[in-house]
Design a protein around this motif. Structure first.
Motif, PDB file in Angstrom:
ATOM      1  N   ASN A  56      46.960 -63.235 -67.538  1.00 54.46           N
ATOM      2  CA  ASN A  56      47.677 -64.009 -68.555  1.00 54.46           C
ATOM      3  C   ASN A  56      48.746 -63.130 -69.196  1.00 54.46           C
ATOM      4  OD1 ASN A  56      46.010 -62.335 -70.072  1.00 54.46           O
ATOM      5  ND2 ASN A  56      45.343 -63.936 -71.468  1.00 54.46           N
ATOM      6  N   GLU A  71      41.025 -71.679 -62.502  1.00 59.53           N
ATOM      7  CA  GLU A  71      40.151 -72.351 -63.458  1.00 59.53           C
ATOM      8  C   GLU A  71      39.231 -71.361 -64.168  1.00 59.53           C
ATOM      9  OE1 GLU A  71      38.389 -75.265 -60.926  1.00 59.53           O
ATOM     10  OE2 GLU A  71      40.218 -76.507 -60.867  1.00 59.53           O
ATOM     11  N   ASN A 130      40.662 -69.670 -67.241  1.00 59.31           N
ATOM     12  CA  ASN A 130      40.596 -70.506 -68.445  1.00 59.31           C
ATOM     13  C   ASN A 130      41.838 -70.346 -69.329  1.00 59.31           C
ATOM     14  OD1 ASN A 130      39.378 -72.402 -70.127  1.00 59.31           O
ATOM     15  ND2 ASN A 130      38.343 -70.842 -71.353  1.00 59.31           N
ATOM     16  N   CYS A 131      43.016 -70.421 -68.679  1.00 56.13           N
ATOM     17  CA  CYS A 131      44.295 -70.315 -69.394  1.00 56.13           C
ATOM     18  C   CYS A 131      45.203 -71.459 -68.955  1.00 56.13           C
ATOM     19  CB  CYS A 131      44.993 -68.995 -69.071  1.00 56.13           C
ATOM     20  SG  CYS A 131      44.095 -67.506 -69.517  1.00 56.13           S
ATOM     21  N   LYS A 132      46.144 -71.809 -69.787  1.00 57.07           N
ATOM     22  CA  LYS A 132      47.160 -72.780 -69.400  1.00 57.07           C
ATOM     23  C   LYS A 132      48.070 -72.169 -68.343  1.00 57.07           C
ATOM     24  CE  LYS A 132      47.307 -75.112 -73.896  1.00 57.07           C
ATOM     25  NZ  LYS A 132      48.144 -75.448 -75.081  1.00 57.07           N
ATOM     26  N   GLY A 133      48.568 -73.009 -67.446  1.00 59.87           N
ATOM     27  CA  GLY A 133      49.416 -72.526 -66.366  1.00 59.87           C
ATOM     28  C   GLY A 133      50.635 -71.767 -66.848  1.00 59.87           C
ATOM     29  N   GLU A 134      51.255 -72.256 -67.921  1.00 58.91           N
ATOM     30  CA  GLU A 134      52.468 -71.591 -68.412  1.00 58.91           C
ATOM     31  C   GLU A 134      52.174 -70.220 -69.013  1.00 58.91           C
ATOM     32  OE1 GLU A 134      51.510 -74.835 -71.583  1.00 58.91           O
ATOM     33  OE2 GLU A 134      51.342 -74.599 -69.404  1.00 58.91           O
ATOM     34  N   ASP A 135      50.887 -69.921 -69.242  1.00 59.26           N
ATOM     35  CA  ASP A 135      50.503 -68.621 -69.802  1.00 59.26           C
ATOM     36  C   ASP A 135      50.104 -67.619 -68.734  1.00 59.26           C
ATOM     37  OD1 ASP A 135      50.912 -69.532 -72.394  1.00 59.26           O
ATOM     38  OD2 ASP A 135      48.856 -70.252 -72.606  1.00 59.26           O
ATOM     39  N   PHE A 164      49.322 -76.208 -61.043  1.00 57.42           N
ATOM     40  CA  PHE A 164      48.741 -75.826 -62.329  1.00 57.42           C
ATOM     41  C   PHE A 164      49.811 -75.598 -63.392  1.00 57.42           C
ATOM     42  CE2 PHE A 164      45.100 -74.806 -59.659  1.00 57.42           C
ATOM     43  CZ  PHE A 164      44.024 -75.142 -60.465  1.00 57.42           C
ATOM     44  N   GLY A 165      51.069 -75.777 -63.017  1.00 53.82           N
ATOM     45  CA  GLY A 165      52.151 -75.522 -63.957  1.00 53.82           C
ATOM     46  C   GLY A 165      52.521 -74.059 -64.054  1.00 53.82           C
TER      47      GLY A 165
END
Length: 238
Positions: free
Chosen positions: A108, A134, A137-142, A199-200
């Protein structure tokens, strides 16, 4: 150019390193115990790996089976079956071994979690990348991802049934295949990007090497068969 946080360290080992002990086609820095190499030579190479690159700890090796299993490297005390691992602790070294398959490094942007996956054609279509992302456990943009050295498309002939498997999972895999002289060729790098972008994730680097063609630098199972050694791909936090 995509930069990882300063505290994140990535490493892909060469096939040759001064002091390496492997002989013959394993020359000289094979790091895999499951190939036909002398076990004592491999253990000596793993010790050299630790010293030469000043690793904070011995890598948390996993027994790769072309699965989609991801494990917490901080929680394993012995070798387990898996094809990806992650860590949230400073000094834990996550690692995979490859000789054509695609190593996928991830972290991240805050530099507080790292992970790595071993993605051959089978693991990739079965979901090993999804499993790793997955687990982070982070957002794709992060997230930031680097695609390590793997076999390039025009060196990777596959059967039509493999293309069918990919397309039955995701129609966006269509452009990962090229058809030349009645043969299909798979671009593992492109396929990985399809999954990651799903996932972005847009911060993606690498994907410009070929383990098959660059014989001075890399081992290649497709080129050398059972006498191919393995490179290590490692990621950790300082």
């Amino acid at each position: 150019m995509i930069f990882f946080p300063n505290n994140i360290k990535l490493l892909s080992t060469p096939r040759l390193l001064e002091g390496g002990r492997s002989k013959g086609n394993f020359d000289n820095f094979n790091l895999a115990l499951h190939v036909d190499d002398d076990q004592n030579s491999v253990l000596a190479n793993r010790d050299l790996l630790l010293r030469h690159y000043n690793l904070p700890s011995a890598p948390a090796w996993i027994n790769q089976t072309h699965s989609k299993i991801t494990v917490d490297a901080d929680a394993i005390s012995s070798i387990v079956n898996a094809d990806a691992s992650y860590s949230k602790k400073i000094g834990t070294v996550c690692g995979v071994l490859t000789a054509d398959c695609l190593p996928i490094f991830a972290c991240n942007k805050e530099g507080t979690v790292v992970g790595i996956a071993h993605a051959g054609w089978r693991g990739l279509v079965d979901g090993v990348i999804e499993s790793l992302i997955e687990s982070l456990n982070c957002k794709g943009e992060d997230l930031i991802v680097h695609l390590g050295p793997a076999i390039s498309q025009l060196s990777f002939e596959v059967g039509g049934e493999i293309k069918s498997q990919y397309l039955s999972k995701n129609k966006n895999f269509e452009n990962c295949f090229t058809y030349l002289n009645n043969k299909y060729y798979l671009d593992l790098y492109y396929a990985a990007r399809v999954v990651l972008k799903g996932f972005g994730i847009s911060s993606i680097s690498g994907g410009d090497r070929c383990t098959y063609k660059e014989s001075d630098h890399f081992f290649s199972y497709r080129r050398d068969g059972k006498y191919s050694g393995r490179m290590a791909h490692l990621i950790w936090m300082e």
